[in-house]
Design an enzyme around this catalytic site. Sequence first.
Site, PDB file in Angstrom:
ATOM      1  N   TYR A   1       0.831  -1.205   0.000  1.00 22.52           N
ATOM      2  CA  TYR A   1       0.000   0.000   0.000  1.00 22.52           C
ATOM      3  C   TYR A   1       0.865   1.255   0.000  1.00 22.52           C
ATOM      4  CZ  TYR A   1      -3.245   3.551   1.742  1.00 22.52           C
ATOM      5  OH  TYR A   1      -3.990   4.689   1.909  1.00 22.52           O
TER       6      TYR A   1
ATOM      7  N   LYS B   1       1.143   4.230  -2.967  1.00 18.27           N
ATOM      8  CA  LYS B   1       0.873   5.642  -2.694  1.00 18.27           C
ATOM      9  C   LYS B   1       2.103   6.510  -2.981  1.00 18.27           C
ATOM     10  CE  LYS B   1      -3.411   5.318  -1.717  1.00 18.27           C
ATOM     11  NZ  LYS B   1      -4.416   5.899  -2.648  1.00 18.27           N
TER      12      LYS B   1
END
Length: 269
Positions: free
Chosen positions: A157, A161
Amino acid sequence: MDFKFRYGPWALVAGASEGTGASFARQLAARGLNLILVARRVEPLTALSRQIETDYGVDCMAASIDLTQFDAADKLAAIAGDREVGLLVLNAGADATGARFLDTELVNWEALVMRNVMTVMRACYRFGGPMRDRKRGGILLCGSGACYAGFPGIATYAGTKAFDLIFGEALWGELQPHGVDVLNLIMGRTDTPAHREIMARQGLALPPDCASADDVATLGIERLPHGPVCNWGLDDSDAGFAGISAADRRRRIAQIAQLAFSGKDTIDE
């Protein structure tokens, strides 16, 4: 420039069924934009669409699209059809896995990368081109403070990002001279149903300092013309948890863009 002219007449909001996505939808409708709302769960999305039409008198359509699929961006473009999408809000992207990298199946991380990287890139390509041709429009990428460091426990994750942040900054540098705004809205802990569900699965209480989804959406809309980065909870000149302020990132990307363009385009800081 009038908001509706600059970012309308249609806005496409991905991840719109709840939380910050639903808040973006309502606030954009209040500003007079017609909406294309996208999420996987059709029931809450349809209910929100009908409520927005009733409350704000704009056209609002809902589409169930799985953004982890290879053809998701093609489906976004197909559902938009010949509608003039002046604002693209890519809000979907939470990590609902709740596992360390080696403690779940690889397919889960591949789906996360597809949604947060490939679909983001392809959607920006699909909708950014017409915006550049019209010399107006906006792209809002909803990010996370995880983009600034490698966070154990959310490795994939955080990596996705980080990609979105750097990609969005470069896209701002390329599109800003053509009248198209790009903003990375870097969010912190936000009180959303998805966040509550993740915390509950881990047996944890929601932290008391969580931002409200409405406040986060308000900030994103307000700061959209002032990209490429806005950090929730920090002033433009405050480095804080980011290590470098949004203002300094803006100046750096503007300088890089001027060198890269070699005088062919100019960019305002």
